[in-house]
Design a protein around this motif. Structure first.
Motif, short mmCIF file in Angstrom:
data_model
loop_
_atom_site.label_atom_id
_atom_site.label_comp_id
_atom_site.label_asym_id
_atom_site.label_seq_id
_atom_site.Cartn_x
_atom_site.Cartn_y
_atom_site.Cartn_z
N GLU A 59 90.68 38.53 -16.29
CA GLU A 59 91.00 39.95 -16.49
C GLU A 59 90.80 40.34 -17.95
O GLU A 59 90.29 41.42 -18.25
CB GLU A 59 92.44 40.21 -16.05
CG GLU A 59 92.80 41.68 -15.99
CD GLU A 59 94.16 41.93 -15.36
OE1 GLU A 59 94.38 43.04 -14.86
OE2 GLU A 59 95.00 41.00 -15.38
N GLU A 60 91.18 39.46 -18.87
CA GLU A 60 90.95 39.72 -20.30
C GLU A 60 89.46 39.89 -20.58
O GLU A 60 89.07 40.70 -21.43
CB GLU A 60 91.50 38.57 -21.14
CG GLU A 60 93.00 38.55 -21.28
CD GLU A 60 93.47 37.38 -22.13
OE1 GLU A 60 92.62 36.76 -22.81
OE2 GLU A 60 94.68 37.09 -22.13
N LYS A 62 87.36 41.14 -18.64
CA LYS A 62 86.90 42.32 -17.90
C LYS A 62 86.01 41.94 -16.71
O LYS A 62 85.18 42.73 -16.27
CB LYS A 62 86.13 43.29 -18.81
CG LYS A 62 86.75 43.54 -20.16
CD LYS A 62 88.10 44.19 -20.08
CE LYS A 62 88.63 44.52 -21.48
NZ LYS A 62 90.03 44.98 -21.47
N GLU A 65 89.41 42.95 -11.67
CA GLU A 65 90.33 44.08 -11.75
C GLU A 65 91.41 43.88 -10.69
O GLU A 65 91.09 43.62 -9.52
CB GLU A 65 89.59 45.39 -11.50
CG GLU A 65 90.47 46.62 -11.46
CD GLU A 65 89.71 47.87 -11.07
OE1 GLU A 65 90.32 48.95 -11.05
OE2 GLU A 65 88.50 47.76 -10.76
N ASN A 75 84.79 42.76 -11.08
CA ASN A 75 84.50 43.95 -11.88
C ASN A 75 83.19 43.79 -12.65
O ASN A 75 82.94 44.51 -13.61
CB ASN A 75 85.65 44.22 -12.86
CG ASN A 75 85.57 45.59 -13.50
OD1 ASN A 75 85.20 46.56 -12.85
ND2 ASN A 75 85.90 45.67 -14.78
N HIS A 76 82.38 42.83 -12.24
CA HIS A 76 81.12 42.55 -12.94
C HIS A 76 79.95 42.99 -12.08
O HIS A 76 79.84 42.62 -10.92
CB HIS A 76 80.99 41.05 -13.23
CG HIS A 76 79.66 40.67 -13.81
ND1 HIS A 76 79.31 40.94 -15.11
CD2 HIS A 76 78.58 40.06 -13.24
CE1 HIS A 76 78.09 40.49 -15.33
NE2 HIS A 76 77.62 39.96 -14.22
N SER A 146 87.00 34.93 -25.06
CA SER A 146 88.25 35.69 -25.11
C SER A 146 88.65 35.97 -26.56
O SER A 146 89.08 37.08 -26.90
CB SER A 146 89.35 34.92 -24.39
OG SER A 146 90.57 35.63 -24.43
N GLU A 153 88.17 43.94 -30.16
CA GLU A 153 89.18 44.94 -29.86
C GLU A 153 89.97 45.34 -31.11
O GLU A 153 90.49 46.45 -31.20
CB GLU A 153 90.12 44.42 -28.78
CG GLU A 153 89.46 44.35 -27.41
CD GLU A 153 90.32 43.69 -26.35
OE1 GLU A 153 91.42 43.19 -26.70
OE2 GLU A 153 89.91 43.66 -25.18
N TRP A 162 82.14 47.06 -26.11
CA TRP A 162 81.13 47.05 -25.05
C TRP A 162 79.98 46.11 -25.41
O TRP A 162 79.52 45.33 -24.58
CB TRP A 162 80.63 48.47 -24.83
CG TRP A 162 79.63 48.64 -23.73
CD1 TRP A 162 79.87 48.79 -22.39
CD2 TRP A 162 78.20 48.67 -23.87
NE1 TRP A 162 78.69 48.94 -21.70
CE2 TRP A 162 77.65 48.86 -22.58
CE3 TRP A 162 77.34 48.58 -24.97
CZ2 TRP A 162 76.28 48.95 -22.36
CZ3 TRP A 162 75.97 48.66 -24.75
CH2 TRP A 162 75.46 48.84 -23.46
N GLN A 165 80.99 42.51 -25.01
CA GLN A 165 81.01 42.10 -23.60
C GLN A 165 79.60 41.78 -23.11
O GLN A 165 79.39 40.80 -22.37
CB GLN A 165 81.63 43.21 -22.75
CG GLN A 165 83.13 43.38 -22.97
CD GLN A 165 83.67 44.63 -22.33
OE1 GLN A 165 82.93 45.58 -22.06
NE2 GLN A 165 84.97 44.66 -22.08
#
Length: 231
Positions: A59-60, A62, A65, A75-76, A146, A153, A162, A165
């Motif tokens: 989740e960290e 992304k 979800e 979520n990918h 991470s 962040e 973004w 990621q």
């Protein structure tokens, strides 16, 4: 590190690395519901607490979800263009991009990081430092990503986050696998983690010059390791 009968190392780092691999490989597709914690625990021979910790890591990053009352969903969603770029980008080309971006991330982190950002960055660093000495390259990679995402962040800049990621997605493609196996040995991981801590301490001290220089040193080490692994 506990190993089950199938040979899988049943710790949260290894599990998050394996689930990440499946997501990025398309074995779990975008918006697909993942199996329940109990099913994953049974499948991988680990506790539900281990599954929960692995899910928190994904989740960290992304990659998943959590939807209250519905479950956990992928979520990918890599587009064809993203996949093509990732496949033709060499590790050294990616380091060049990181060289242009990450010293600026460090600079903005010094200026903009909140107390909440710094706690998250510290937790990511401690996770890296507390990995078992015999951790797999994939487990280190997940924790490393991470840390670098937490660092992005700290900038408070959505575009930087973004971009970070998407860099992680490029690093997940197959041309990196053999490189990681050659480079990510215990001695080299210790060097990387000392550099990670130097970056963190410079940011906490609000020292722009040291944060930028520590980041450059880290990336130059990574570049030299990639050149050595390619020989």
């Amino acid at each position: 590190m506990t190993e089950n009968a199938s040979g899988f190392n049943a710790d949260a780092g290894s599990l998050s690395a394996e689930l990440r691999r499946k997501i990025l490989a398309g074995e779990y597709r975008h918006d697909e519901r993942l199996p329940a914690e109990r099913s994953l625990a049974r499948q991988f021979g680990c506790s539900r607490g281990t599954v929960r910790s692995a899910m928190e890591k994904l989740e960290e990053l992304k990659l998943i979800e959590r939807r209250v009352g519905s479950g956990t969903f992928v979520n990918h969603h890599a587009t064809a263009d993203e996949t093509e770029i990732a496949n033709i980008t060499s590790p050294l080309e990616l380091i060049d991009v990181r060289m242009g971006m990450e010293p600026q991330i460090a600079r903005l982190a010094v200026i903009n990081a909140t107390a909440v950002n710094l706690r998250k960055l510290e937790n990511s660093l401690l996770e890296l430092e507390n990995l078992p000495a015999d951790c797999s390259p994939e487990s280190f990679t997940v924790a490393d990503q991470s840390y670098h995402l937490a660092l992005a962040e700290c900038t408070g800049n959505a575009l930087m986050i973004w971009l970070c990621q998407h860099i992680h997605e490029v690093r997940s493609h197959r041309q990196w696998s053999s490189m990681k196996d050659k480079i990510l040995k215990p001695a080299q991981i210790r060097i990387y983690n000392r550099q990670h801590r130097s970056i963190y301490e410079a940011i906490v001290s609000r020292d722009i010059e040291t944060a930028e220089q520590a980041t450059i040193e880290h990336l130059e080490t990574a570049r030299n390791d990639l050149i050595g692994a390619a020989r």
